[in-house]
Design an enzyme around this catalytic site. Sequence first.
Site, PDB file in Angstrom:
ATOM      1  N   GLY A   3      -7.271  -2.465  11.253  1.00 18.37           N
ATOM      2  CA  GLY A   3      -8.245  -2.772  10.202  1.00 18.37           C
ATOM      3  C   GLY A   3      -7.625  -2.776   8.813  1.00 18.37           C
ATOM      4  O   GLY A   3      -8.140  -3.428   7.906  1.00 18.37           O
TER       5      GLY A   3
ATOM      6  N   GLU B  40      -6.254  -6.124   8.490  1.00 20.79           N
ATOM      7  CA  GLU B  40      -7.401  -7.029   8.383  1.00 20.79           C
ATOM      8  C   GLU B  40      -8.053  -6.951   7.006  1.00 20.79           C
ATOM      9  O   GLU B  40      -8.479  -7.961   6.444  1.00 20.79           O
ATOM     10  CB  GLU B  40      -8.420  -6.694   9.493  1.00 20.79           C
ATOM     11  CG  GLU B  40      -7.877  -7.053  10.872  1.00 20.79           C
ATOM     12  CD  GLU B  40      -8.694  -6.465  12.007  1.00 20.79           C
ATOM     13  OE1 GLU B  40      -8.936  -5.236  11.992  1.00 20.79           O
ATOM     14  OE2 GLU B  40      -9.095  -7.216  12.904  1.00 20.79           O
TER      15      GLU B  40
ATOM     16  N   GLU C   5      -4.032  -2.712  17.959  1.00 18.40           N
ATOM     17  CA  GLU C   5      -5.222  -2.360  18.756  1.00 18.40           C
ATOM     18  C   GLU C   5      -4.951  -2.408  20.249  1.00 18.40           C
ATOM     19  O   GLU C   5      -5.529  -1.645  21.025  1.00 18.40           O
ATOM     20  CB  GLU C   5      -6.390  -3.302  18.410  1.00 18.40           C
ATOM     21  CG  GLU C   5      -7.001  -3.080  17.034  1.00 18.40           C
ATOM     22  CD  GLU C   5      -6.325  -3.857  15.910  1.00 18.40           C
ATOM     23  OE1 GLU C   5      -5.213  -4.378  16.128  1.00 18.40           O
ATOM     24  OE2 GLU C   5      -6.906  -3.932  14.823  1.00 18.40           O
TER      25      GLU C   5
HETATM   26  N1  CAA Z   1      -7.735   6.725  12.561  1.00 21.39           N
HETATM   27  C1  CAA Z   1      -7.890   8.038  12.398  1.00 21.39           C
HETATM   28  N2  CAA Z   1      -6.907   8.875  12.013  1.00 21.39           N
HETATM   29  C2  CAA Z   1      -5.710   8.334  11.780  1.00 21.39           C
HETATM   30  C3  CAA Z   1      -5.458   6.966  11.921  1.00 21.39           C
HETATM   31  C4  CAA Z   1      -6.541   6.127  12.319  1.00 21.39           C
HETATM   32  N3  CAA Z   1      -6.426   4.813  12.439  1.00 21.39           N
HETATM   33  N4  CAA Z   1      -4.164   6.720  11.631  1.00 21.39           N
HETATM   34  C5  CAA Z   1      -3.621   7.900  11.306  1.00 21.39           C
HETATM   35  N5  CAA Z   1      -4.557   8.876  11.408  1.00 21.39           N
HETATM   36  C6  CAA Z   1      -4.386  10.308  11.141  1.00 21.39           C
HETATM   37  C7  CAA Z   1      -3.669  10.987  12.285  1.00 21.39           C
HETATM   38  O1  CAA Z   1      -4.563  11.283  13.316  1.00 21.39           O
HETATM   39  C8  CAA Z   1      -3.132  12.201  11.590  1.00 21.39           C
HETATM   40  O2  CAA Z   1      -4.183  13.123  11.424  1.00 21.39           O
HETATM   41  P1  CAA Z   1      -3.984  14.674  11.878  1.00 21.39           P
HETATM   42  O3  CAA Z   1      -2.923  15.180  10.923  1.00 21.39           O
HETATM   43  O4  CAA Z   1      -5.321  15.268  11.632  1.00 21.39           O
HETATM   44  O5  CAA Z   1      -3.525  14.650  13.267  1.00 21.39           O
HETATM   45  C9  CAA Z   1      -2.775  11.688  10.195  1.00 21.39           C
HETATM   46  O6  CAA Z   1      -3.518  10.491  10.026  1.00 21.39           O
HETATM   47  C10 CAA Z   1      -1.307  11.349  10.060  1.00 21.39           C
HETATM   48  O7  CAA Z   1      -0.977  10.468  11.120  1.00 21.39           O
HETATM   49  P2  CAA Z   1       0.335  10.650  12.015  1.00 21.39           P
HETATM   50  O8  CAA Z   1       0.638  12.088  12.210  1.00 21.39           O
HETATM   51  O9  CAA Z   1       0.142   9.814  13.246  1.00 21.39           O
HETATM   52  O10 CAA Z   1       1.429  10.002  11.024  1.00 21.39           O
HETATM   53  P3  CAA Z   1       2.786   9.280  11.448  1.00 21.39           P
HETATM   54  O11 CAA Z   1       3.509   9.055  10.156  1.00 21.39           O
HETATM   55  O12 CAA Z   1       3.488  10.026  12.514  1.00 21.39           O
HETATM   56  O13 CAA Z   1       2.352   7.870  12.067  1.00 21.39           O
HETATM   57  C11 CAA Z   1       1.093   5.814  12.119  1.00 21.39           C
HETATM   58  C12 CAA Z   1       1.743   6.919  11.257  1.00 21.39           C
HETATM   59  C13 CAA Z   1       2.166   5.003  12.830  1.00 21.39           C
HETATM   60  C14 CAA Z   1       0.332   4.889  11.160  1.00 21.39           C
HETATM   61  C15 CAA Z   1       0.142   6.437  13.154  1.00 21.39           C
HETATM   62  O14 CAA Z   1      -0.717   7.338  12.501  1.00 21.39           O
HETATM   63  C16 CAA Z   1      -0.702   5.442  13.875  1.00 21.39           C
HETATM   64  O15 CAA Z   1      -0.230   4.794  14.793  1.00 21.39           O
HETATM   65  N6  CAA Z   1      -2.005   5.326  13.501  1.00 21.39           N
HETATM   66  C17 CAA Z   1      -2.949   4.484  14.170  1.00 21.39           C
HETATM   67  C18 CAA Z   1      -2.728   3.012  13.814  1.00 21.39           C
HETATM   68  C19 CAA Z   1      -3.701   2.145  14.600  1.00 21.39           C
HETATM   69  O16 CAA Z   1      -3.686   2.116  15.804  1.00 21.39           O
HETATM   70  N7  CAA Z   1      -4.586   1.393  13.877  1.00 21.39           N
HETATM   71  C20 CAA Z   1      -5.560   0.544  14.487  1.00 21.39           C
HETATM   72  C21 CAA Z   1      -6.883   1.251  14.572  1.00 21.39           C
HETATM   73  S1  CAA Z   1      -8.090   0.357  15.502  1.00 21.39           S
HETATM   74  C22 CAA Z   1      -8.676  -0.808  14.410  1.00 21.39           C
HETATM   75  O17 CAA Z   1      -8.307  -0.852  13.266  1.00 21.39           O
HETATM   76  C23 CAA Z   1      -9.709  -1.751  14.954  1.00 21.39           C
HETATM   77  C24 CAA Z   1     -10.056  -2.884  14.077  1.00 21.39           C
HETATM   78  O18 CAA Z   1      -9.673  -3.988  14.281  1.00 21.39           O
HETATM   79  C25 CAA Z   1     -10.934  -2.703  12.922  1.00 21.39           C
END
Ligand code: CAA
Length: 292
Positions: A143, A146, A166
């Site tokens: 997102g 996006e 995703e």
């Molecule tokens: N939602 C909720 N929390 C999130 C998040 C997300 N998308 N991305 C990161 N966070 C949170 C983590 O859970 C973590 O929280 P805690 O400390 O409470 O555990 C905090 O942010 C820090 O994240 P990381 O410890 O994972 O940080 P990192 O530097 O090791 O990694 C990252 C960074 C690669 C961005 C990793 O956080 C990640 O992969 N995040 C998810 C990315 C993702 O999959 N996004 C797509 C979401 S679905 C979507 O967006 C649908 C759509 O089309 C609208």
Amino acid sequence: MAALCRRAVVLFQTTKTLPYVLTAARKCSTAGTQYNYLIVDKRGENKNVGFIQLNRPKALNALCDGLMKEMNQALDAFENDAQVGAIIITGNEKSFAAGADIKEMQNRTFQECYGGNFLSHWNRVSTVRKPIIAAVNGFALGGGCELAMMCDIIYAGEKAQFGQPEILLGTVPGAGGTQRLTRAVGKSLAMEMVLTGDRISAKEAKESGLVSKIFPVEQLVEEALRCGEKIANNSKLVCAMAKEAVNAAFELTLTEGSRFEKRIFHATFATDDRKEGMTAFVEKRKANFKDN
Ligand code: CAA
């Protein structure tokens, strides 16, 4: 906190120009509007650039429901503010936005998503008539990518990373990723990103046409502001018309789009600003647009 708010109000009263008062203080930002997840402000020499900074750093600016509702409020306010001619959306140096909030989505059912038309309120970003610049440092994932693509111009910091991961969560992009990314970078790269979840660098994003310019991390917001000021100093009325014409290119055939463009071009001749712009050129002076 109260003292900070008071100081901001004094600043507002003394400059007489700022409905949106600069303050980094949480829950103390704009005249009458409290933001928990954003810093909202007006910037630029003429305070004519609306500035929205996502401010949920611990969650890497994950786009929770509350944040997107506030985003819509801030966009509505800037859309209705005659002083504002361009808007910037940015995050922090580590993350623009790491996507929709996965923790919020984790237990949702199909019935809730479909019944409530989940994410439909995100579309507001793409219906704003004023130009929006996304200034992307760090992660722009799911997102977040996006959201950037709903904006009109994307500037990237040199360490930015773009992705639609995703698929790794067992789902697909739900806020326009499959559509806007494909239009921006073409089918092969869009397919690769959507099907593997792999990210691309700022350099790759620039090469593929997703972003228009790359800057050193710490200069990014300043450069976005400079671009926003250039836009805001033009006729706001004609900028809205130009934005509408460019966006029509994504919806119409070339013949229909060219016809639409011509009508908009003709319509500019009904404005004072078109007359002022051409008169200023002939008189060898700077145009003074009145947004009329
Ligand atoms: N939602 C909720 N929390 C999130 C998040 C997300 N998308 N991305 C990161 N966070 C949170 C983590 O859970 C973590 O929280 P805690 O400390 O409470 O555990 C905090 O942010 C820090 O994240 P990381 O410890 O994972 O940080 P990192 O530097 O090791 O990694 C990252 C960074 C690669 C961005 C990793 O956080 C990640 O992969 N995040 C998810 C990315 C993702 O999959 N996004 C797509 C979401 S679905 C979507 O967006 C649908 C759509 O089309 C609208």
